[in-house]
Motif scaffolding. Structure first.
Motif, PDB file in Angstrom:
ATOM      1  N   TYR A  76      -5.672   0.551   8.483  1.00  0.00           N
ATOM      2  CA  TYR A  76      -4.365   1.227   8.540  1.00  0.00           C
ATOM      3  C   TYR A  76      -3.990   1.531   9.976  1.00  0.00           C
ATOM      4  O   TYR A  76      -4.850   1.503  10.867  1.00  0.00           O
ATOM      5  CB  TYR A  76      -4.310   2.429   7.611  1.00  0.00           C
ATOM      6  CG  TYR A  76      -5.052   3.717   7.967  1.00  0.00           C
ATOM      7  CD1 TYR A  76      -4.657   4.528   9.028  1.00  0.00           C
ATOM      8  CD2 TYR A  76      -6.096   4.163   7.164  1.00  0.00           C
ATOM      9  CE1 TYR A  76      -5.295   5.735   9.295  1.00  0.00           C
ATOM     10  CE2 TYR A  76      -6.751   5.362   7.425  1.00  0.00           C
ATOM     11  CZ  TYR A  76      -6.341   6.148   8.502  1.00  0.00           C
ATOM     12  OH  TYR A  76      -6.980   7.333   8.751  1.00  0.00           O
ATOM     13  N   GLU A 106       8.459 -10.951  11.459  1.00  0.00           N
ATOM     14  CA  GLU A 106       7.662 -11.106  12.672  1.00  0.00           C
ATOM     15  C   GLU A 106       6.182 -10.875  12.357  1.00  0.00           C
ATOM     16  O   GLU A 106       5.322 -11.651  12.772  1.00  0.00           O
ATOM     17  CB  GLU A 106       8.160 -10.079  13.700  1.00  0.00           C
ATOM     18  CG  GLU A 106       7.525 -10.192  15.057  1.00  0.00           C
ATOM     19  CD  GLU A 106       8.080  -9.125  16.004  1.00  0.00           C
ATOM     20  OE1 GLU A 106       9.311  -8.918  16.061  1.00  0.00           O
ATOM     21  OE2 GLU A 106       7.261  -8.480  16.673  1.00  0.00           O
ATOM     22  N   ALA A 137      -1.143   0.886  15.843  1.00  0.00           N
ATOM     23  CA  ALA A 137      -1.489   2.077  16.629  1.00  0.00           C
ATOM     24  C   ALA A 137      -0.493   3.214  16.486  1.00  0.00           C
ATOM     25  O   ALA A 137      -0.455   4.124  17.326  1.00  0.00           O
ATOM     26  CB  ALA A 137      -1.688   1.720  18.104  1.00  0.00           C
ATOM     27  N   HIS A 144      11.196  -6.990  11.403  1.00  0.00           N
ATOM     28  CA  HIS A 144       9.811  -6.640  11.737  1.00  0.00           C
ATOM     29  C   HIS A 144       8.831  -7.284  10.759  1.00  0.00           C
ATOM     30  O   HIS A 144       7.776  -7.768  11.155  1.00  0.00           O
ATOM     31  CB  HIS A 144       9.629  -5.114  11.734  1.00  0.00           C
ATOM     32  CG  HIS A 144      10.067  -4.461  13.010  1.00  0.00           C
ATOM     33  ND1 HIS A 144      10.257  -3.092  13.111  1.00  0.00           N
ATOM     34  CD2 HIS A 144      10.353  -4.966  14.230  1.00  0.00           C
ATOM     35  CE1 HIS A 144      10.641  -2.796  14.355  1.00  0.00           C
ATOM     36  NE2 HIS A 144      10.707  -3.919  15.042  1.00  0.00           N
ATOM     37  N   ASN A 183     -10.897   6.327   4.367  1.00  0.00           N
ATOM     38  CA  ASN A 183     -11.429   7.286   5.339  1.00  0.00           C
ATOM     39  C   ASN A 183     -12.890   7.655   5.069  1.00  0.00           C
ATOM     40  O   ASN A 183     -13.302   8.802   5.296  1.00  0.00           O
ATOM     41  CB  ASN A 183     -10.548   8.534   5.394  1.00  0.00           C
ATOM     42  CG  ASN A 183      -9.132   8.234   5.879  1.00  0.00           C
ATOM     43  OD1 ASN A 183      -8.952   7.723   6.981  1.00  0.00           O
ATOM     44  ND2 ASN A 183      -8.128   8.509   5.057  1.00  0.00           N
ATOM     45  N   LYS A 187       3.206  -1.106   8.566  1.00  0.00           N
ATOM     46  CA  LYS A 187       4.416  -0.635   7.892  1.00  0.00           C
ATOM     47  C   LYS A 187       5.612  -1.116   8.705  1.00  0.00           C
ATOM     48  O   LYS A 187       5.649  -0.952   9.925  1.00  0.00           O
ATOM     49  CB  LYS A 187       4.405   0.892   7.804  1.00  0.00           C
ATOM     50  CG  LYS A 187       5.693   1.489   7.250  1.00  0.00           C
ATOM     51  CD  LYS A 187       6.570   2.031   8.352  1.00  0.00           C
ATOM     52  CE  LYS A 187       7.842   2.680   7.822  1.00  0.00           C
ATOM     53  NZ  LYS A 187       8.734   3.101   8.912  1.00  0.00           N
ATOM     54  N   GLY A 246       9.868  -1.026   8.306  1.00  0.00           N
ATOM     55  CA  GLY A 246      11.042  -0.640   7.525  1.00  0.00           C
ATOM     56  C   GLY A 246      12.241  -1.534   7.775  1.00  0.00           C
ATOM     57  O   GLY A 246      13.312  -1.283   7.243  1.00  0.00           O
ATOM     58  N   ALA A 256       3.173  -6.923  18.878  1.00  0.00           N
ATOM     59  CA  ALA A 256       2.782  -6.545  17.508  1.00  0.00           C
ATOM     60  C   ALA A 256       2.031  -7.701  16.843  1.00  0.00           C
ATOM     61  O   ALA A 256       1.014  -7.493  16.165  1.00  0.00           O
ATOM     62  CB  ALA A 256       4.026  -6.167  16.694  1.00  0.00           C
ATOM     63  N   ASP A 283       0.829  -1.203   0.000  1.00  0.00           N
ATOM     64  CA  ASP A 283       0.000   0.000   0.000  1.00  0.00           C
ATOM     65  C   ASP A 283       0.865   1.255   0.000  1.00  0.00           C
ATOM     66  O   ASP A 283       1.665   1.465   0.907  1.00  0.00           O
ATOM     67  CB  ASP A 283      -0.881  -0.007   1.264  1.00  0.00           C
ATOM     68  CG  ASP A 283      -1.726   1.248   1.374  1.00  0.00           C
ATOM     69  OD1 ASP A 283      -2.764   1.311   0.708  1.00  0.00           O
ATOM     70  OD2 ASP A 283      -1.333   2.180   2.107  1.00  0.00           O
TER      71      ASP A 283
HETATM   72  P1  NDP Z   1       1.597   1.137  11.828  1.00  0.00           P
HETATM   73  O1  NDP Z   1       0.572   1.040  12.875  1.00  0.00           O
HETATM   74  O2  NDP Z   1       1.644   0.124  10.759  1.00  0.00           O
HETATM   75  O3  NDP Z   1       3.009   1.221  12.576  1.00  0.00           O
HETATM   76  C1  NDP Z   1       4.226   1.386  11.927  1.00  0.00           C
HETATM   77  C2  NDP Z   1       5.322   1.428  12.973  1.00  0.00           C
HETATM   78  O4  NDP Z   1       5.368   0.166  13.659  1.00  0.00           O
HETATM   79  C3  NDP Z   1       6.708   1.656  12.407  1.00  0.00           C
HETATM   80  O5  NDP Z   1       7.374   2.537  13.284  1.00  0.00           O
HETATM   81  C4  NDP Z   1       7.365   0.285  12.444  1.00  0.00           C
HETATM   82  O6  NDP Z   1       8.762   0.334  12.662  1.00  0.00           O
HETATM   83  C5  NDP Z   1       6.694  -0.329  13.633  1.00  0.00           C
HETATM   84  N1  NDP Z   1       6.647  -1.800  13.524  1.00  0.00           N
HETATM   85  C6  NDP Z   1       6.309  -2.551  12.459  1.00  0.00           C
HETATM   86  N2  NDP Z   1       6.368  -3.856  12.736  1.00  0.00           N
HETATM   87  C7  NDP Z   1       6.755  -3.942  14.028  1.00  0.00           C
HETATM   88  C8  NDP Z   1       7.006  -5.034  14.901  1.00  0.00           C
HETATM   89  N3  NDP Z   1       6.853  -6.297  14.492  1.00  0.00           N
HETATM   90  N4  NDP Z   1       7.368  -4.742  16.177  1.00  0.00           N
HETATM   91  C9  NDP Z   1       7.528  -3.476  16.600  1.00  0.00           C
HETATM   92  N5  NDP Z   1       7.297  -2.412  15.819  1.00  0.00           N
HETATM   93  C10 NDP Z   1       6.921  -2.632  14.544  1.00  0.00           C
HETATM   94  O7  NDP Z   1       1.465   2.619  11.219  1.00  0.00           O
HETATM   95  P2  NDP Z   1       1.294   3.292   9.818  1.00  0.00           P
HETATM   96  O8  NDP Z   1       0.816   4.649  10.080  1.00  0.00           O
HETATM   97  O9  NDP Z   1       2.511   3.151   9.000  1.00  0.00           O
HETATM   98  O10 NDP Z   1       0.099   2.501   9.117  1.00  0.00           O
HETATM   99  C11 NDP Z   1       0.296   1.417   8.248  1.00  0.00           C
HETATM  100  C12 NDP Z   1       0.076   1.795   6.796  1.00  0.00           C
HETATM  101  O11 NDP Z   1      -1.285   2.187   6.565  1.00  0.00           O
HETATM  102  C13 NDP Z   1       0.863   3.027   6.337  1.00  0.00           C
HETATM  103  O12 NDP Z   1       2.233   2.751   6.160  1.00  0.00           O
HETATM  104  C14 NDP Z   1       0.112   3.385   5.094  1.00  0.00           C
HETATM  105  O13 NDP Z   1       0.461   2.526   4.023  1.00  0.00           O
HETATM  106  C15 NDP Z   1      -1.334   3.157   5.539  1.00  0.00           C
HETATM  107  N6  NDP Z   1      -1.975   4.380   6.071  1.00  0.00           N
HETATM  108  C16 NDP Z   1      -3.071   4.872   5.396  1.00  0.00           C
HETATM  109  C17 NDP Z   1      -3.702   6.014   5.818  1.00  0.00           C
HETATM  110  C18 NDP Z   1      -4.872   6.527   5.051  1.00  0.00           C
HETATM  111  O14 NDP Z   1      -5.317   7.654   5.285  1.00  0.00           O
HETATM  112  N7  NDP Z   1      -5.431   5.757   4.133  1.00  0.00           N
HETATM  113  C19 NDP Z   1      -3.252   6.757   7.011  1.00  0.00           C
HETATM  114  C20 NDP Z   1      -2.147   6.120   7.699  1.00  0.00           C
HETATM  115  C21 NDP Z   1      -1.553   4.975   7.232  1.00  0.00           C
HETATM  116  P3  NDP Z   1       9.869   0.083  11.522  1.00  0.00           P
HETATM  117  O15 NDP Z   1       9.427   0.851  10.316  1.00  0.00           O
HETATM  118  O16 NDP Z   1      11.117   0.564  12.123  1.00  0.00           O
HETATM  119  O17 NDP Z   1       9.902  -1.423  11.215  1.00  0.00           O
END
Ligand code: NDP
Length: 286
Positions: free
Chosen positions: A195, A253, A199, A250, A145, A244, A246, A226, A52
Motif C-alpha cells: 500500500y 498511466e 509514497a 492517472h 500491517n 489509488k 481518482g 509514478a 482494495d
Molecule cells: P498512493 O501511494 O497510492 O498515492 C495516491 C496518490 O497518488 C493520490 O493522490 C493520487 O492522485 C496520486 N496518483 C495516483 N496515480 C498517479 C500518477 N500516475 N501520477 C501522479 N500521481 C498519482 O497512496 P494511498 O495511501 O492511497 O495507498 C494506496 C491504497 O492502499 C489506498 O488507497 C488503500 O486502498 C490502501 N491502503 C491500505 C492501508 C492499510 O492499512 N492496509 C493504509 C493505506 C493505504 P489522484 O487520486 O488525484 O489520481
C-alpha cells in the motif's frame, strides 16, 4: 503492446494481477464522485481487476463508490475489503461483513482482510473468517500491517496458514520489509500487497519524486516517476501494488507501468539512491 501477465498466484490457485487499485479517500467528496467512478471503471478496462477498499474508508463511503463502479461488472473484479480489528470476531465480524457486502452491492468478497492487529485474539478472527468462507460470503481472508512476529504467531494457529496475503506499506522510500518480512512471506508462499506505493502520506514523498536517479530513469524510458515507482514495487513478482488514482488519466498511466521492464542497472542505481535495509526496521505504517 499487450499488458504483461504479471500475476501472483494465491495458495488457492486464484491469480491476482500485480497492479491493482486502491480507494482510500474515494467517495468522500461529491465534486469528485463522477471522476472517481470513471477512474475505477477505466482501471478495470485496463485490466487492473484488484480493487482494495475497507469499511474504514470514509466510514463506508469508499465501499459505496466501489459498489457503484462495479455494479454491472462484478465478475471483472477481484474485490477486497477490510474489517476494523474491533469488529474482527464473533457476531460483530458477521455484521461488519454483511454491511460491507451491502454497501458494495455484492454477495461475496474475493478477499477480506483484518485491517491491522487489534486486541481480538487471532484464533477468534481466524475462526470467524473461516466461517464467512464456509458461508460463501468471502472467498479468502488475509491480514494487513502484520510484521514477521505477528505472521509467525498467526501461522502457528489452526488454519492460520489459510491467510492469503499480508498488505503492508511499501515503496522506494520505505524499504524496511525487504530485510525480513518480504523474504519471510516469500518463504511461506504468501504474497505481499504494497500500500501507498506512490509514497502518499510519507515524509519522503518529495525526496522520492524529485530524486535525480529516479527522474533520470523515468526519462530514459519516456515514463513518469509514478510508473517507475510502480514497476519497481512489483519487480519481484511476489508483490501486488495498489496505487489509488481518482483520475482516469492517472489510472491509465499506472496500468502502463506493467509494460515497463526495468533492468539490473536501473535497480542498482535505485539501490544507491534509496539503499535497502541492512538491519531490522520497525514496520512502517500509515
Ligand atoms: P498512493 O501511494 O497510492 O498515492 C495516491 C496518490 O497518488 C493520490 O493522490 C493520487 O492522485 C496520486 N496518483 C495516483 N496515480 C498517479 C500518477 N500516475 N501520477 C501522479 N500521481 C498519482 O497512496 P494511498 O495511501 O492511497 O495507498 C494506496 C491504497 O492502499 C489506498 O488507497 C488503500 O486502498 C490502501 N491502503 C491500505 C492501508 C492499510 O492499512 N492496509 C493504509 C493505506 C493505504 P489522484 O487520486 O488525484 O489520481
Amino acid at each position: 503492446a499487450a499488458l504483461k501477465q504479471n500475476v501472483v498466484e494465491l495458495k488457492d490457485g486464484r491469480e491476482m494481477r500485480t497492479l491493482g487499485q486502491g480507494t482510500w479517500r474515494m467517495g468522500e467528496e461529491v465534486s469528485k464522485h463522477d471522476a472517481e467512478v470513471e477512474a475505477l471503471r477505466t482501471g478495470l478496462d485496463c485490466g487492473l481487476h484488484v480493487i482494495d477498499t475497507a469499511e474504514m474508508y470514509g466510514e463506508g463511503e469508499s465501499e459505496k463508490l466501489v459498489g457503484e463502479a462495479i455494479q454491472d461488472r462484478r465478475e471483472d473484479v477481484f474485490l477486497i475489503s477490510k474489517v476494523y480489528p474491533y469488529n474482527a470476531y464473533g457476531d460483530k465480524l458477521v455484521k461488519a461483513c454483511d454491511a460491507s457486502l451491502e454497501r458494495l452491492g455484492t454477495d461475496y468478497l474475493d478477499l477480506y482482510l483484518l485491517h491491522w492487529r487489534g486486541d481480538a485474539p487471532l484464533e477468534e478472527t481466524i475462526a470467524g473468517m473461516e466461517q464467512l468462507k464456509a458461508d460463501g460470503k468471502i472467498r479468502a481472508w488475509g491480514v494487513s500491517n502484520f510484521d514477521v512476529e505477528d505472521m509467525k504467531e498467526l501461522l502457528a494457529l489452526p488454519n492460520g496458514d489459510h491467510c492469503a496475503v499480508n498488505q503492508v506499506l511499501y515503496h522506494l522510500g520505505s524499504r524496511g520489509i525487504e530485510y525480513d518480512l518480504l523474504p519471510y512471506m516469500k518463504e511461506q508462499g504468501i504474497p505481499v500487497m504494497a500500500y501507498a506505493p506512490l509514497a502518499e502520506g510519507s515524509d519522503v514523498k518529495k525526496d522520492v519524486f524529485e530524486n535525480e536517479t529516479v527522474n533520470r530513469i523515468a526519462e530514459a524510458y519516456s515514463a513518469s516517476v509514478a510508473q517507475i515507482l510502480l514497476a519497481w514495487t512489483i519487480r519481484s513478482g511476489h508483490v501486488i501494488a495498489i496505487p489509488k488514482a481518482g483520475q482516469a488519466e492517472h489510472v491509465e498511466e499506472n496500468a502502463a507501468a506493467l509494460l515497463l521492464d526495468l533492468n539490473e542497472e536501473d535497480f542498482a542505481a535505485l539501490d544507491e539512491a534509496f539503499p535497502p535495509p541492512t538491519t531490522k526496521q520497525p514496520l512502517d505504517v500509515i
